[in-house]
Design a protein around this motif. Structure first.
Motif, PDB file in Angstrom:
ATOM      1  N   THR A 193       2.775  21.767  -1.583  1.00  0.00           N
ATOM      2  CA  THR A 193       3.978  21.669  -0.279  1.00  0.00           C
ATOM      3  C   THR A 193       4.293  20.946  -0.769  1.00  0.00           C
ATOM      4  N   ASN A 194       5.333  20.217   0.186  1.00  0.00           N
ATOM      5  CA  ASN A 194       5.539  18.437  -0.218  1.00  0.00           C
ATOM      6  C   ASN A 194       5.118  17.816   0.835  1.00  0.00           C
ATOM      7  N   PHE A 195       4.815  16.292  -0.144  1.00  0.00           N
ATOM      8  CA  PHE A 195       3.945  15.120   0.521  1.00  0.00           C
ATOM      9  C   PHE A 195       4.893  14.523   1.508  1.00  0.00           C
ATOM     10  N   LEU A 196       4.567  13.779   2.141  1.00  0.00           N
ATOM     11  CA  LEU A 196       5.556  12.455   3.202  1.00  0.00           C
ATOM     12  C   LEU A 196       4.723  11.797   2.586  1.00  0.00           C
ATOM     13  N   ASN A 197       5.095  10.349   2.325  1.00  0.00           N
ATOM     14  CA  ASN A 197       4.760   9.132   1.493  1.00  0.00           C
ATOM     15  C   ASN A 197       6.010   7.824   2.410  1.00  0.00           C
ATOM     16  N   MET A 198       5.186   6.935   2.258  1.00  0.00           N
ATOM     17  CA  MET A 198       5.450   5.689   2.638  1.00  0.00           C
ATOM     18  C   MET A 198       5.244   4.484   1.864  1.00  0.00           C
ATOM     19  N   VAL A 199       5.397   2.841   2.263  1.00  0.00           N
ATOM     20  CA  VAL A 199       4.715   2.184   1.686  1.00  0.00           C
ATOM     21  C   VAL A 199       4.439   1.448   2.934  1.00  0.00           C
ATOM     22  N   VAL A 200       3.385   0.245   3.262  1.00  0.00           N
ATOM     23  CA  VAL A 200       3.065  -0.858   4.075  1.00  0.00           C
ATOM     24  C   VAL A 200       2.976  -1.709   4.015  1.00  0.00           C
ATOM     25  N   ALA A 201       3.115  -3.013   4.216  1.00  0.00           N
ATOM     26  CA  ALA A 201       2.955  -4.411   3.509  1.00  0.00           C
ATOM     27  C   ALA A 201       2.069  -4.620   4.362  1.00  0.00           C
ATOM     28  N   ALA A 202       0.799  -5.323   3.559  1.00  0.00           N
ATOM     29  CA  ALA A 202      -0.048  -6.237   4.932  1.00  0.00           C
ATOM     30  C   ALA A 202      -0.340  -7.570   4.346  1.00  0.00           C
ATOM     31  N   GLU A 203      -1.256  -7.880   5.189  1.00  0.00           N
ATOM     32  CA  GLU A 203      -1.816  -9.445   4.773  1.00  0.00           C
ATOM     33  C   GLU A 203      -3.423  -9.040   4.925  1.00  0.00           C
ATOM     34  N   ILE A 219       0.800  -1.222  -0.038  1.00  0.00           N
ATOM     35  CA  ILE A 219      -0.133  -0.040  -0.069  1.00  0.00           C
ATOM     36  C   ILE A 219       0.336   1.291   0.474  1.00  0.00           C
ATOM     37  N   SER A 220       0.684   2.291  -0.819  1.00  0.00           N
ATOM     38  CA  SER A 220       1.133   3.637  -0.824  1.00  0.00           C
ATOM     39  C   SER A 220       0.434   4.453  -0.491  1.00  0.00           C
ATOM     40  N   LEU A 221       1.020   4.786   0.985  1.00  0.00           N
ATOM     41  CA  LEU A 221       0.193   5.604   1.665  1.00  0.00           C
ATOM     42  C   LEU A 221       1.579   7.754   1.355  1.00  0.00           C
ATOM     43  N   GLY A 222       0.441   8.707   1.057  1.00  0.00           N
ATOM     44  CA  GLY A 222       1.068  10.343   1.193  1.00  0.00           C
ATOM     45  C   GLY A 222      -0.088  11.192   1.671  1.00  0.00           C
ATOM     46  N   SER A 223       0.403  12.035   1.689  1.00  0.00           N
ATOM     47  CA  SER A 223      -0.267  13.376   2.299  1.00  0.00           C
ATOM     48  C   SER A 223       0.782  14.571   2.342  1.00  0.00           C
ATOM     49  N   ASN A 224       0.161  15.595   2.492  1.00  0.00           N
ATOM     50  CA  ASN A 224       0.581  17.257   2.082  1.00  0.00           C
ATOM     51  C   ASN A 224      -0.495  18.118   3.077  1.00  0.00           C
ATOM     52  N   ILE A 225      -1.431  17.275   3.874  1.00  0.00           N
ATOM     53  CA  ILE A 225      -2.285  18.635   4.268  1.00  0.00           C
ATOM     54  C   ILE A 225      -2.208  17.967   5.622  1.00  0.00           C
ATOM     55  N   GLU A 226      -1.217  18.412   6.739  1.00  0.00           N
ATOM     56  CA  GLU A 226      -1.355  17.742   8.019  1.00  0.00           C
ATOM     57  C   GLU A 226      -0.966  16.284   7.578  1.00  0.00           C
ATOM     58  N   PRO A 227      -0.146  16.340   6.640  1.00  0.00           N
ATOM     59  CA  PRO A 227       0.318  14.722   6.694  1.00  0.00           C
ATOM     60  C   PRO A 227       1.048  13.981   7.824  1.00  0.00           C
ATOM     61  N   GLU A 228       1.425  14.487   8.934  1.00  0.00           N
ATOM     62  CA  GLU A 228       2.153  13.534  10.033  1.00  0.00           C
ATOM     63  C   GLU A 228       0.903  13.185  10.124  1.00  0.00           C
ATOM     64  N   SER A 229       0.110  13.638  10.698  1.00  0.00           N
ATOM     65  CA  SER A 229      -2.078  13.418  11.694  1.00  0.00           C
ATOM     66  C   SER A 229      -1.937  12.458  10.898  1.00  0.00           C
ATOM     67  N   HIS A 230      -1.893  13.006   9.242  1.00  0.00           N
ATOM     68  CA  HIS A 230      -2.980  12.050   8.632  1.00  0.00           C
ATOM     69  C   HIS A 230      -2.688  10.611   8.437  1.00  0.00           C
ATOM     70  N   LEU A 231      -0.533  10.651   8.085  1.00  0.00           N
ATOM     71  CA  LEU A 231      -0.258   9.143   7.998  1.00  0.00           C
ATOM     72  C   LEU A 231      -0.163   8.315   9.199  1.00  0.00           C
ATOM     73  N   LYS A 232      -0.381   9.064  10.230  1.00  0.00           N
ATOM     74  CA  LYS A 232      -0.308   8.127  11.502  1.00  0.00           C
ATOM     75  C   LYS A 232      -2.015   7.998  11.830  1.00  0.00           C
ATOM     76  N   ALA A 233      -2.892   8.506  11.245  1.00  0.00           N
ATOM     77  CA  ALA A 233      -4.470   8.208  11.834  1.00  0.00           C
ATOM     78  C   ALA A 233      -4.892   7.154  10.867  1.00  0.00           C
ATOM     79  N   ALA A 234      -3.990   7.309   9.780  1.00  0.00           N
ATOM     80  CA  ALA A 234      -3.845   5.696   8.208  1.00  0.00           C
ATOM     81  C   ALA A 234      -3.637   4.491   8.865  1.00  0.00           C
ATOM     82  N   LEU A 235      -2.628   4.830   9.651  1.00  0.00           N
ATOM     83  CA  LEU A 235      -1.880   3.446  10.222  1.00  0.00           C
ATOM     84  C   LEU A 235      -2.958   2.543  10.761  1.00  0.00           C
TER      85      LEU A 235
END
Length: 163
Positions: free
Chosen positions: A48-58, A6-22
């Motif tokens: 504005t810059n994005f924060l991005n990450m990838v998540v593996a899951a089952e 899974i690809s996750l990205g955000s550039n609006i309050e990215p820290e809080s949105h990535l944490k909430a998504a996880l």
């Protein structure tokens, strides 16, 4: 169980949105594995810059169910359905891989941006270096090694996971 990436990205309050998504992803999927968090310049628009990450899951969900789940999580966190593709966003969640499935419907798999967006390929290569792309038959580590790193600005960042 299917292994998904899974690809996750955000550039609006990215820290809080990535944490909430996880947190939300953890409610729906098993055995989450997280890449580092990367900061990148916006691609396709000035923003504005994005924060991005990838998540593996089952998961035992079908591809359609996974995509529906992602859309609901995006909407729950302020993503406007039907908004412009290249625009700031609270949360962008994309299914990159579902096992070795190659398809065009219900969505394109593997997702094409794996091969051309550094903010997807680098974190994917980090958590699945020896996994092979089901179409080009190269490892993600090899694909990242050969990627033109001058193409996009991207850098890993320290990320505070505390609530």
């Amino acid at each position: 169980m299917a292994k998904i990436f899974i690809s996750l990205g955000s550039n609006i309050e990215p820290e809080s949105h990535l944490k909430a998504a996880l947190i939300d992803l953890g409610h729906h999927f098993d055995k989450l594995e997280l890449s580092s968090v990367y900061e990148s310049e916006a691609v396709g628009f000035d923003g504005t810059n994005f924060l991005n990450m990838v998540v593996a899951a089952e998961t035992n969900m079908t591809i359609e169910q996974v995509v529906s789940c992602f859309k609901q999580i995006e909407q729950d966190h302020g993503r406007v359905k039907g908004a412009k593709k290249f625009a700031p966003r609270t949360l962008d969640i994309d299914l990159l891989l579902y096992d070795d499935v190659v398809s065009q419907q219900p969505i394109e798999l593997p997702r094409a941006e794996i091969l051309y967006n550094a903010f997807v390929l680098w974190p994917l290569a980090e958590i699945a270096p020896h996994l092979h792309h089901p179409v080009v038959k190269q490892s993600y580590q090899s694909l990242w090694h050969d990627y033109d790193k001058q193409q996009q600005s991207l850098w890993p960042i320290e990320f505070d996971w505390s609530a």
